[in-house]
Every structure is written in C-alpha cells, then in structure tokens.
Scaffold this active site. Structure first.
Site, PDB file in Angstrom:
ATOM      1  N   THR B  23     -39.526 -20.076   4.142  1.00 25.24           N
ATOM      2  CA  THR B  23     -40.080 -19.308   5.253  1.00 25.24           C
ATOM      3  C   THR B  23     -39.523 -19.910   6.539  1.00 25.24           C
ATOM      4  OG1 THR B  23     -42.066 -18.269   6.169  1.00 25.24           O
ATOM      5  CG2 THR B  23     -42.311 -20.540   5.485  1.00 25.24           C
ATOM      6  N   CYS B  29     -48.611 -21.016  12.525  1.00 27.30           N
ATOM      7  CA  CYS B  29     -48.944 -20.600  11.163  1.00 27.30           C
ATOM      8  C   CYS B  29     -48.758 -21.794  10.225  1.00 27.30           C
ATOM      9  CB  CYS B  29     -48.027 -19.494  10.703  1.00 27.30           C
ATOM     10  SG  CYS B  29     -48.041 -18.033  11.751  1.00 27.30           S
ATOM     11  N   HIS B  46     -47.486 -17.707   3.775  1.00 29.17           N
ATOM     12  CA  HIS B  46     -47.333 -18.016   5.205  1.00 29.17           C
ATOM     13  C   HIS B  46     -48.553 -17.434   5.921  1.00 29.17           C
ATOM     14  CE1 HIS B  46     -44.329 -17.841   8.852  1.00 29.17           C
ATOM     15  NE2 HIS B  46     -45.565 -17.928   9.290  1.00 29.17           N
TER      16      HIS B  46
END
Lengths: 209, 161
Positions: B23, B29, B46
């Site tokens: 990711t 996040c 995520h």
C-alpha cells in the site's frame, strides 16, 4: 433543490461547482502570476466524486513527492482547501520568487532552505486567500481560513488527511480540482477545494440552487 | 511470475507467495498486515478511521480498524489461513500536519493506531512489529514468502520489520 446527495449529483450542480473552481482558481492563478511575473495558465476545473482508493491518482500517484499546504475552513462553510505542488516545481517557484536563479536544478532530494520554506508558506497563503475571497464574494458566505499547515511528503500520505475527514461521512470524496502551470510547465500544481457535504449544500443554496 | 498487489485507501486484499502486497503513501491511515506463517497467507488492510460504531455511514468495512480487521480475517480464512496462526505487523498513523487548534484532527493517526492495537489484543493476535506515529508518510510492502515488511519513507532509509 439545495440538498446534495453524493450518489446523485445532477448536471446543474456539477456545472455550478465547476464554475466555482473556475472563479476561485482563476483568481488564485492571477495572484500567482503577478507574484512570479510570468504567465500562468490553468485547465478547466474538474469536479470529481472519487472513491478513497482513487484519490491520489488525481495528482499523479500516491508516491509522488509533493508539497501540500492545507487550510481548514470555517465560518459559513466547513472543509479544507489544499494547495499542492510537485516538490521540484515548488522549488522552481521559490527560486523564481527569491531570485535564486543561479542555483542548480532542484531534485526530489534537494532540501528547502528555511527562507524557502517560509516563502512557500506565504505563497500558499496568498494564493489560497485569493481563491477563498473570490468564492466568498461570489456566494456572499463568510469563509474564514486557518493558518497554512505545510507538509512535504508522498501525495497519498498528505491526501489522507482530507480523506479521513470525508471518511467520517461517506465512502467517497467530492472535490473541486484545478491544475495550473506556467508556459514551460516549470511551476505547476493543484488547487483542491474540499468542502464538507453540508457546505456544498450551503454553497449551492447561496447561489439560488 | 510475481505480482505486486496494490491496496488503496479504505481497501484490502490478500496475498500468497510469490506475490507481494503493498500500500502506497500511508499518512494518518494505518496499514495492517495479518499473516499466517504456516500457510504463508497474508492480508493487508488500509484503514482510515478507528471505530465503525462512531460513524453512521459505515458500509465500507475496510475503512475502520475494528471492522477492517474482522473482514480481512474472513477474507484470509476463505483462502485457507487459520485464525490462531495469525500474527500482525502495522505501520502508519502519522500526524502529517501540525495542527495547533484542532485536537481531534491532530490525533487521528494516534487514535487509528490505538484502535488497531486494541482490536488485535481483543482477538489475541500478537503484534510482532510496528512503525507508527511521527510525521511522515510510509509506503509498505509485505513479502508472504519471508514474512518481512519493508517500509519506505521520503528521505529515510528503508526499514525492514
């Protein structure tokens, strides 16, 4: 019809939001152009309803290194305004502004000087101010803005901040995005206006929609 | 052939060797990797927000730490992973901007990390390693073949957890 439903924005609403981007970014681009004493053009604003996973594609990928200057908005509307530039482009801009044209070609690894950072912050302040004040006079809404918050990092990481605010109310983000650049594409970047959903309704209502 | 599986914001996927799961540009996040070292099956979610119960519109399960972890475990189970084998590695939860007037927005990264840890603890999944907090973005890649998590940040050396 001032209610805005993320799942069914009509063409009229799209047009009005695009026009807001046009006027706001137009003023901001003019301010920028005066500052660097060069022609700066902009493209037609895009109004986009994006899923979070698509968000960083708008500025060329999640890992692109950018300078993001963020303002939180208050007054009659809530939300955020972000002025985003490629790191290299922002260094060009700072060099033009400070008259450091003799310096070597900047890269992603070049560090900003303290003076450069402070100049950049001020540029962000001035042109976002131009954007917001035109929006405010167009809609007759009071719009206040925070001090500029700056970060230099991956685009995805920077965009996660407004994305999270949107994540609290839905699964997608609606934003008005305008790309600008000078003739040589030396200095290019984006204005991104991200009002909250309620603020979109307030904006549309103020324009009689 | 080895593919790189990309996971976007509020998104998740599962992965088996020789593929790699990644990711890009994690900010506030949190990227949560769950891994079954016996079956060599990995899942990456995520997440953007700590708690699905505090939000009305919570149809995307991968957006939240609590429901995101639950859902990725199911996804991995359908691939053959066993829940009691699972271990976790996490990264992200940075504070990208130094807001001085908005405490809630400022602490979102920290709260995401806290919520993730609480959820893992509740499920009895050991947290083997983390690279969280601070003020910079991270790109993570997980190799289910080796069980290693590679972390890249701007202007910093690559970390391997």
């Amino acid at each position: 019809m001032s209610e805005l439903d993320l799942n069914g924005i009509n063409n009229m609403q799209y047009d009005v939001l695009r026009e807001i981007g046009n006027i706001g970014a137009g003023n901001a681009t003019t301010a920028l152009s005066q500052m660097i004493n060069a022609r700066v053009s902009m493209n037609v604003p895009k109004v986009e309803l994006l899923e979070f996973k698509e968000l960083s594609d708008i500025v060329g990928g999640a890992e692109k290194i950018v300078v993001g200057i963020l303002f939180t908005l208050g007054g009659d509307i809530d939300g955020m305004m972000m002025f985003m530039m490629d790191k290299v482009a922002s260094m060009h801009l700072v060099n033009i502004l400070l008259g450091n044209l003799q310096q070597s070609e900047p890269t992603d690894d070049t560090e900003f000087s303290e003076m450069g950072l402070s100049a950049l912050n001020e540029i962000g302040n001035i042109i976002s101010g131009a954007y917001l004040s035109s929006l405010s006079s167009l809609t007759n809404l009071t719009i206040t803005s925070s001090i500029p918050y700056m970060a230099i990092d991956m685009a995805g990481a920077i965009l996660s901040v407004p994305a999270i605010e949107f994540g609290k109310i839905g699964d997608r983000a609606l934003l008005i995005e305008t790309e600008f650049g000078d003739m040589d594409n030396y200095v290019n970047g984006y204005f991104i206006l991200i009002p909250t959903l309620n603020s979109y309704s307030a904006i549309l209502k103020s324009l009689g929609l | 052939m080895n593919n790189t599986i990309k996971v976007g914001m509020a998104d998740a996927n599962v992965c088996k060797p020789p593929d790699v799961i990644t990711t890009l540009g994690l900010g506030s996040c949190v990227g949560i990797v769950l891994y079954d070292p016996v079956k060599k099956i990995a899942g990456l979610v995520h997440i953007m927000l700590p708690d699905s119960t505090k939000i009305i519109n919570n149809s995307n399960k991968y957006k939240f730490a609590d429901t995101g972890i639950d859902t990725i475990i199911q996804d991995m189970a359908s691939l053959g992973a066993i829940k009691r084998n699972l271990v976790a590695k996490i990264a992200g939860g940075a504070q990208m901007f130094s807001f001085n007037n908005n405490l809630e927005m400022m602490r979102i990264g920290e709260r995401n990390v806290e919520a993730t840890k609480n959820k893992l603890k509740k499920l009895g999944i050991p947290l083997l390693a983390e690279d969280t907090g601070a003020n910079y973005g991270r790109t993570i890649e997980f190799y289910p073949e080796t069980g290693l998590l590679h972390i890249r940040s701007v202007g910093k050396d690559r970390k391997i957890l």
